[in-house]
Design a protein around this motif. Structure first.
Motif, PDB file in Angstrom:
ATOM      1  N   ARG A   1       2.537   6.324  -3.993  1.00 22.52           N
ATOM      2  CA  ARG A   1       2.436   5.161  -3.113  1.00 22.52           C
ATOM      3  C   ARG A   1       2.066   5.565  -1.690  1.00 22.52           C
ATOM      4  NH1 ARG A   1       8.142   2.418  -4.272  1.00 22.52           N
ATOM      5  NH2 ARG A   1       8.685   4.636  -4.275  1.00 22.52           N
ATOM      6  N   LEU A   2       2.431   6.783  -1.300  1.00 22.20           N
ATOM      7  CA  LEU A   2       2.123   7.224   0.055  1.00 22.20           C
ATOM      8  C   LEU A   2       0.620   7.350   0.284  1.00 22.20           C
ATOM      9  CD1 LEU A   2       4.883   9.935   0.598  1.00 22.20           C
ATOM     10  CD2 LEU A   2       4.776   7.648   1.595  1.00 22.20           C
ATOM     11  N   ARG A   3      -0.144   7.549  -0.788  1.00 24.88           N
ATOM     12  CA  ARG A   3      -1.594   7.675  -0.659  1.00 24.88           C
ATOM     13  C   ARG A   3      -2.238   6.360  -0.226  1.00 24.88           C
ATOM     14  NH1 ARG A   3      -3.052  11.004  -6.249  1.00 24.88           N
ATOM     15  NH2 ARG A   3      -1.760  12.862  -5.805  1.00 24.88           N
ATOM     16  N   ARG A   4      -1.507   5.276  -0.396  1.00 23.23           N
ATOM     17  CA  ARG A   4      -2.047   3.976  -0.008  1.00 23.23           C
ATOM     18  C   ARG A   4      -2.019   3.772   1.519  1.00 23.23           C
ATOM     19  NH1 ARG A   4       1.835   0.625  -4.193  1.00 23.23           N
ATOM     20  NH2 ARG A   4       1.115   1.597  -6.138  1.00 23.23           N
TER      21      ARG A   4
ATOM     22  N   ALA B   1       1.175   6.103   8.062  1.00 25.73           N
ATOM     23  CA  ALA B   1       2.050   7.237   7.736  1.00 25.73           C
ATOM     24  C   ALA B   1       2.792   7.708   8.982  1.00 25.73           C
ATOM     25  CB  ALA B   1       1.237   8.373   7.142  1.00 25.73           C
ATOM     26  N   GLU B   2       2.106   7.679  10.124  1.00 28.04           N
ATOM     27  CA  GLU B   2       2.729   8.070  11.384  1.00 28.04           C
ATOM     28  C   GLU B   2       3.843   7.095  11.751  1.00 28.04           C
ATOM     29  OE1 GLU B   2       1.191   9.551  15.790  1.00 28.04           O
ATOM     30  OE2 GLU B   2      -0.088   8.246  14.565  1.00 28.04           O
TER      31      GLU B   2
ATOM     32  N   ARG C   1       2.573  -3.937   6.473  1.00 31.48           N
ATOM     33  CA  ARG C   1       1.653  -3.316   5.525  1.00 31.48           C
ATOM     34  C   ARG C   1       2.294  -2.130   4.809  1.00 31.48           C
ATOM     35  NH1 ARG C   1      -3.636  -3.453   9.555  1.00 31.48           N
ATOM     36  NH2 ARG C   1      -4.172  -5.666   9.211  1.00 31.48           N
ATOM     37  N   ILE C   2       3.102  -1.367   5.532  1.00 36.93           N
ATOM     38  CA  ILE C   2       3.798  -0.231   4.921  1.00 36.93           C
ATOM     39  C   ILE C   2       4.743  -0.709   3.827  1.00 36.93           C
ATOM     40  CG2 ILE C   2       5.548   1.545   5.359  1.00 36.93           C
ATOM     41  CD1 ILE C   2       4.246   1.852   8.174  1.00 36.93           C
ATOM     42  N   LEU C   3       5.527  -1.744   4.120  1.00 36.49           N
ATOM     43  CA  LEU C   3       6.470  -2.264   3.128  1.00 36.49           C
ATOM     44  C   LEU C   3       5.734  -2.773   1.896  1.00 36.49           C
ATOM     45  CD1 LEU C   3       9.073  -4.207   5.341  1.00 36.49           C
ATOM     46  CD2 LEU C   3       9.038  -1.804   4.675  1.00 36.49           C
ATOM     47  N   ARG C   4       4.608  -3.452   2.133  1.00 40.85           N
ATOM     48  CA  ARG C   4       3.840  -3.977   1.005  1.00 40.85           C
ATOM     49  C   ARG C   4       3.259  -2.844   0.157  1.00 40.85           C
ATOM     50  NH1 ARG C   4       0.129  -6.348   3.611  1.00 40.85           N
ATOM     51  NH2 ARG C   4      -1.611  -4.955   3.152  1.00 40.85           N
ATOM     52  N   LYS C   5       2.673  -1.850   0.797  1.00 34.22           N
ATOM     53  CA  LYS C   5       2.039  -0.760   0.067  1.00 34.22           C
ATOM     54  C   LYS C   5       3.045   0.128  -0.670  1.00 34.22           C
ATOM     55  CE  LYS C   5      -2.096  -0.471   2.997  1.00 34.22           C
ATOM     56  NZ  LYS C   5      -2.884   0.367   3.938  1.00 34.22           N
TER      57      LYS C   5
ATOM     58  N   ARG D   1      11.479  -3.559  -0.171  1.00 33.27           N
ATOM     59  CA  ARG D   1      11.903  -4.837   0.405  1.00 33.27           C
ATOM     60  C   ARG D   1      12.041  -4.783   1.911  1.00 33.27           C
ATOM     61  NH1 ARG D   1      16.790  -7.088   1.388  1.00 33.27           N
ATOM     62  NH2 ARG D   1      17.821  -5.225   0.639  1.00 33.27           N
ATOM     63  N   ASP D   2      12.452  -3.617   2.434  1.00 31.35           N
ATOM     64  CA  ASP D   2      12.723  -3.544   3.865  1.00 31.35           C
ATOM     65  C   ASP D   2      12.554  -2.120   4.371  1.00 31.35           C
ATOM     66  OD1 ASP D   2      15.020  -2.174   3.014  1.00 31.35           O
ATOM     67  OD2 ASP D   2      16.219  -4.001   3.001  1.00 31.35           O
TER      68      ASP D   2
END
Length: 221
Positions: free
Chosen positions: A154-157, A163-164, A195-199, A203-204
Motif C-alpha cells: 500500500r505504501l507504493r500508492r 510518504a513524507e 489521500r494517505i488514509l484512502r490509499k 480509518r484514521d
C-alpha cells in the motif's frame, strides 16, 4: 439557534472509584454528560447498544470480557461511537491490540482532569488522541522489539510528498506542525492526510501510524 446537546459519555471501568472520578470530571463540563456506566466488558457492549453514547471510556482490562474485545464489538456494531481506551503504563501490552480493534485514542488513568477532557473532546472531534509516551512504548514493544519490518504494498500508492507527510504523522506531529515543517498550507496538509488514509485503506491517523511503523517506513529515534 438551538442549543447543542451535551456529548454523551459511557464510562466503563471495573473500579468504582475510577468510575466516580471520571463521572465527576465529565459532569463538571456543560458540553459533556454521562450516558451510563458499566463495570465489565460485556455490560459495556450492552450499554453502548442501549444508550448509544457519543464516546466510550473503556478500561483495557475488564472482567467477563476484556476491554479490547469489548471495544472491537462496539466498533463493529456502532461505527459512529468513538472509543477512548483507559490504560496504565504497566498494562500497555493491550494497547496495540486496541489500536487494531479501532480505538480512537488512549487516556492514561492518572492523567489530570484537564488532560482527560482534552482527550475526550479530541476523539469527539474525530482526532486520534495518543499520548507520545504511550506511542513510544507501543512502538518499542510491539513494532520494533525483535521484529522485522513487513513490506506493505500500500505504501507504493503514496507520492513522495505523501510518504513524507506520513512520516511526520508517525512522529506525532499535528497538521499545523507538519505545515510549518514542510512550508505548506494547513489545508494542503489536510488534503495529503485524506489521500494517505484512502490509499492505505485505514480509518484514521492511528491506523496510518501502525502501517508506517510495521512496514519499516518509520523507526523510533
Amino acid at each position: 439557534m438551538a442549543e447543542q446537546s451535551p456529548a454523551r459519555v459511557l464510562i466503563c471501568d471495573d473500579q468504582e472509584m475510577m468510575r466516580v472520578g471520571l463521572r465527576m470530571v465529565v459532569e463538571s463540563q456543560p458540553d459533556l454528560t454521562v450516558a451510563g456506566e458499566a463495570a465489565d466488558g460485556l455490560r459495556a457492549v450492552a450499554a453502548a447498544a442501549e444508550h448509544r453514547p457519543d464516546v466510550v471510556l473503556m478500561d483495557v482490562r475488564m472482567p467477563v470480557l476484556d476491554g479490547v474485545t469489548a471495544a472491537a464489538r462496539i466498533r463493529a456494531a456502532h461505527p459512529g461511537i468513538r472509543i477512548l481506551m483507559v490504560t496504565t503504563f504497566d498494562l500497555d501490552e493491550y494497547a496495540f491490540s486496541a489500536l487494531r480493534a479501532g480505538a480512537d485514542g488512549f487516556l492514561v488513568k492518572d492523567a489530570p482532569a484537564a488532560e482527560m477532557l482534552v482527550a475526550i473532546r479530541g476523539v469527539l472531534r474525530g482526532d486520534p488522541m495518543l499520548a507520545p509516551s504511550v506511542t513510544r512504548r507501543l512502538i518499542d514493544r510491539y513494532v520494533t522489539a525483535g521484529s522485522e519490518p513487513r513490506p506493505d504494498d500500500r505504501l507504493r500508492r503514496l507520492t513522495e510528498r505523501e510518504a513524507e507527510v506520513l512520516g511526520l504523522i508517525a512522529r506525532g506531529l499535528s497538521n499545523a506542525e507538519i505545515a510549518g515543517r514542510l512550508y505548506l498550507g494547513e489545508t494542503t496538509v489536510k488534503t495529503h492526510v485524506r489521500r494517505i488514509l484512502r490509499k492505505l485503506e485505514v480509518r484514521d491517523r492511528i491506523g496510518a501510524v501502525v502501517v508506517a511503523y510495521e512496514s519499516g517506513l518509520c523507526r523510533p529515534s
